[in-house]
Design an enzyme around this catalytic site. Structure first.
Site, PDB file in Angstrom:
ATOM      1  N   LYS B  99       0.868  -1.180   0.000  1.00 12.34           N
ATOM      2  CA  LYS B  99       0.000   0.000   0.000  1.00 12.34           C
ATOM      3  C   LYS B  99       0.899   1.222   0.000  1.00 12.34           C
ATOM      4  O   LYS B  99       1.673   1.433   0.937  1.00 12.34           O
ATOM      5  CB  LYS B  99      -0.890  -0.008   1.251  1.00 12.34           C
ATOM      6  N   GLY B 160      -7.321   9.185  10.275  1.00 13.09           N
ATOM      7  CA  GLY B 160      -7.476   9.175  11.723  1.00 13.09           C
ATOM      8  C   GLY B 160      -8.554  10.104  12.242  1.00 13.09           C
ATOM      9  O   GLY B 160      -8.759  10.205  13.443  1.00 13.09           O
ATOM     10  N   ALA B 186      -9.124   5.542   5.095  1.00 11.03           N
ATOM     11  CA  ALA B 186      -8.902   6.747   5.900  1.00 11.03           C
ATOM     12  C   ALA B 186     -10.172   7.545   6.165  1.00 11.03           C
ATOM     13  O   ALA B 186     -10.908   7.893   5.256  1.00 11.03           O
ATOM     14  CB  ALA B 186      -7.872   7.674   5.261  1.00 11.03           C
ATOM     15  N   GLY B 187     -10.394   7.815   7.413  1.00 11.68           N
ATOM     16  CA  GLY B 187     -11.471   8.714   7.808  1.00 11.68           C
ATOM     17  C   GLY B 187     -12.777   8.024   8.133  1.00 11.68           C
ATOM     18  O   GLY B 187     -13.694   8.655   8.667  1.00 11.68           O
TER      19      GLY B 187
END
Lengths: 64, 259, 424
Positions: B99, B160, B186-187
């Site tokens: 990744k 995060g 993410a998020g």
């Protein structure tokens, strides 16, 4: 002196295998970059560290 | 989808049944196994760091063997550093998945798409299964696919932040236009947000902080698993009719047609 | 549909002329009656470039699997509720099950069109510069066995026609030829493009398919848009309609738009000629042809046309069969919902009420001051008759002049646009 993970260590004269043992790494859990290139596991025994060498020893840790 | 067809996530020729990619950061190694189990995850992400001789625990001992490891290049600030980390990760002997994560911004941790495209190009040529983390930009996504990415991983909101699908419209564009799995990364802060992304047609969800910060990590992992699976099913089933509000036709437009 | 009905619906294309030599007539009949004497339509001529592209395979795979009878009102309703129209939704919208939803489709298409194009409608005119043709396509007025007045305009004549058109106020032109590379060479067409750039802001081409290098050359000469009609995507049918000539090579024609884009053209146009084969499948294939190329060449511009079969000189019985105005409207609305960004051109083959109506729903481009004959703009525009003219490709229906069209479109509440083009 050999730069190991950014720190000067008295590793000259050791083979990579020898140094990993000496410093207390688990050889199976790490990968080694020697002077900017990946060092294959089979070369650990035959690679003898000398002054001004740069060694990066890495492992996995938790991450996202 | 045909009725008998198996619904798999395919990444670089590898088939997965789970669509939940689990992060392993910010929580105790001892919780990893339970998290993997309860998440039903088949892919777990890891980071590569300088080895510390004082720490004798190897994270790999805590991850069930059948799980595919997805090392990330976190810490890389440009393509060269990402490539270097990817090669080291491969040398650690856990397969060809990588990744790519390249950030030049330490405040918001937003990915650098240009550098990511460069790194993807190099690593795909070296045989990696490249999963680039990216800002959801259509042109960049197309370039990533051309460069050999096996999927694209657009962010839902800053890493995060647990803020959910702030980039929803743009992720939808990627889903509509890109011929590769779109993995929302993410998020994503709650199972309902993961479900929403899956209903839109996302191929998988990557989550870490939402679990790491939960009161009961394995329970949250199970909640995510069910939400992701529910969203996938809803997507496959085809969302039903939603009556639009106040859309009454004015003049008929087709009155001029002859039989 | 019963076989008997189907037979009744077939067009009778084949027309003999007593002015053909005995030998030519014999050859014509042989081509018509003996499939084994016809060339393999999948085989390229030696001078034809073969590009590597998977677009054709993808399109045909989808079209072959398309069973439109499977779709129900439920599928259509769902498609109409979706924010973005998927391939599956599009298939439902093209199906017979969608016909009862025509008004709803039109309302939604109108919204999509407004979102992407505002209330504008572009006006252009086609200019036929030659009607020589080497192909035998049985439904076309220009076909090489049809006994018509042939003509090719020379440089002065082309420039004269262009002046007449430009004087009317038109800013965009579409240059057309019959499909004869011998008579209308690349150089000849290139010269026409250079002239056209002097008089018009946008130059499109509708000529025989050519190789990438030729498209590049024509682009350098001033052309920026290439339209090629596939006629039908049904290969089996195509083979029985295009009996002779370069046009018989079906895959080379299919790949024309991609070669044009590779040659640097800004945009490409697509179409099937509705009425030749199963129109739902042909409409699906046309839209998918565009859709796949858009994904591959996202920088390009795309447009669709929707011609239906029309009577031609020496055969006034040709008609669009089962593609009525409602079906045509359904196809166009489905195109708009599936491809909201694509231009949709509606030709003068259609009637004035249809063109007025469809411009309010989804059409973005309308031709005006049209002649499909050769060298007769002067006569049509000014009423002055002089010199020879070449016969027409097909009969047009909407004969409105540029000025009338401009006025009429404004009257429909639309904003006629002559050009908003930037050459770069």
């Amino acid at each position: 002196m050999v730069k190991v993970n950014g720190e000067d260590r008295a590793a000259a004269g050791f083979s990579v295998t020898g140094w990993l043992q000496e410093a207390g790494y688990q050889p199976a859990a790490v990968a080694v970059e020697y002077n900017g290139s990946i060092l294959g596991r089979t070369a650990y025994d035959s690679t003898i560290l000398k002054d001004d060498d740069v060694l990066e020893i890495v492992c996995f840790m938790g991450g996202g | 989808m045909e009725k008998n067809e198996e619904d798999c996530l395919v990444l670089g020729g590898h088939k997965f049944h789970s669509r939940f990619i689990l992060g392993s950061g910010k929580y105790s190694l001892k919780l990893i196994e339970a998290a993997v189990q309860d998440a039903g995850a088949e892919i777990v992400t890891l980071a590569v760091r300088r080895a510390n001789t004082k720490e004798h625990e190897n994270i790999l001992d805590y991850i069930p063997k059948q799980v595919t490891l997805l090392p990330n290049t976190s810490g890389a600030r440009n393509a060269e550093e990402a490539v270097r980390i990817a090669r080291l990760a491969r040398e650690l002997g856990c397969g060809d998945f990588i990744k790519i994560e390249i950030m030049r911004d330490s405040k918001y941790l937003l990915p650098d798409n240009q550098e990511t495209i460069r790194a993807t190009d190099i690593l795909a040529r070296e045989g990696f299964v490249v999963l680039p983390y990216m800002y959801p930009d259509l042109n960049a996504a197309r370039d990533l696919v051309s460069a050999g990415a096996a999927a694209v991983m657009p962010l839902a909101s800053p890493i995060g932040s647990n803020k959910g699908l702030a980039t929803k419209e743009f992720i939808q564009i990627l889903i509509d236009e890109i011929d590769r799995p779109v993995i929302v990364d993410a998020g994503i802060g709650s199972p309902s947000q993961a479900c929403e992304a899956m209903e839109m047609g996302a191929a998988a969800i990557m989550a870490n902080t939402a679990l790491a910060t939960a009161g009961n990590l394995p329970l949250m992992a199970a909640a995510f698993r069910e939400a992701i699976s529910a969203g996938r099913k809803a997507y496959l089933a085809g969302l039903g009719r939603v009556l639009s509000r106040g859309a009454a036709a004015s003049d008929p437009l087709t009155g001029f047609l002859r039989d | 549909m019963t076989e008997e009905k189907e037979e009744k619906q077939e067009n009778q294309f084949l027309i003999d002329s007593d002015r053909l030599s005995e030998k030519a007539l014999a050859r014509k009949h042989q081509l018509e009656n003996d499939p084994s004497c016809r060339k393999d339509p999948m085989e390229y001529f030696p001078d034809m470039e073969q590009i590597h592209s998977d677009v054709r395979e993808e399109v045909i795979r989808q079209v072959e699997a398309y069973d439109y009878e499977q779709y129900t009102a439920v599928d259509v309703r769902r498609a109409l509720e979706h924010k973005t129209c998927s391939v599956e939704d599009f298939k439902a919208l093209l199906s017979p099950a969608a016909l009862p939803f025509l008004e709803e489709m039109a309302q939604k298409a109108h919204l999509e069109t407004s979102r992407h194009f505002g209330n504008t409608v572009y006006l252009f005119t086609p200019l036929y510069i030659a009607n020589y043709c080497e192909n035998y396509c049985v439904y076309c007025g220009f076909n090489c066995y049809n006994d018509i007045q042939r003509l090719q305009l020379n440089r002065e004549q082309i420039e004269h026609e262009m002046k007449v058109i430009a004087d009317s106020g038109m800013e965009e032109i579409l240059i057309l030829t019959g499909e004869s590379k011998k008579k209308s060479s690349i150089e000849y067409i290139g010269e026409a493009c250079k002239l056209a750039r002097k008089y018009f802001k946008n130059v499109g081409l509708e000529i025989y398919p050519v190789n990438t290098d030729d498209y590049r050359y024509l682009h350098e000469c001033g052309a920026d848009y290439v339209t090629v009609f596939q006629e039908t995507y049904d290969l089996t049918k195509y083979e029985t309609l295009h009996l002779l000539g370069h046009k018989r090579v079906w895959p080379y024609r299919f790949e024309a738009q991609e070669r044009a884009l590779m040659g640097g053209m800004r945009g490409v146009g697509f179409s099937a000629l509705l009425g030749l084969s199963d129109f739902r499948r042909d409409a699906l294939a046309t839209a998918l042809h565009l859709w796949y190329l858009q994904r591959k060449y996202p920088q390009a511009e795309f447009s669709l046309s929707c011609p239906r079969l029309r009577p031609i000189i020496n055969n006034d019985k040709i008609n669009p069969l089962d593609v009525g105005e409602k079906q045509l409207c359904q196809i166009l609305c489905a195109y708009r919902l599936f491809l909201p960004y694509a231009g949709i051109t509606v030709s003068s083959r259609e009637s004035k009420p249809f063109r007025n109506g469809i411009a309010r729903i989804c059409a973005t481009k309308i031709s005006a001051g049209v002649s499909t004959g050769i060298g007769d703009h002067e006569e049509k525009y000014t009423g002055r008759e002089e010199g020879a003219v070449g016969d027409e490709q097909f009969e047009i229906c909407d004969t409105r002049s540029f000025r009338t069209m401009y006025k009429d479109m404004a009257g429909e509440g639309l904003q006629p646009v002559l050009n908003d083009y930037l050459y770069v």
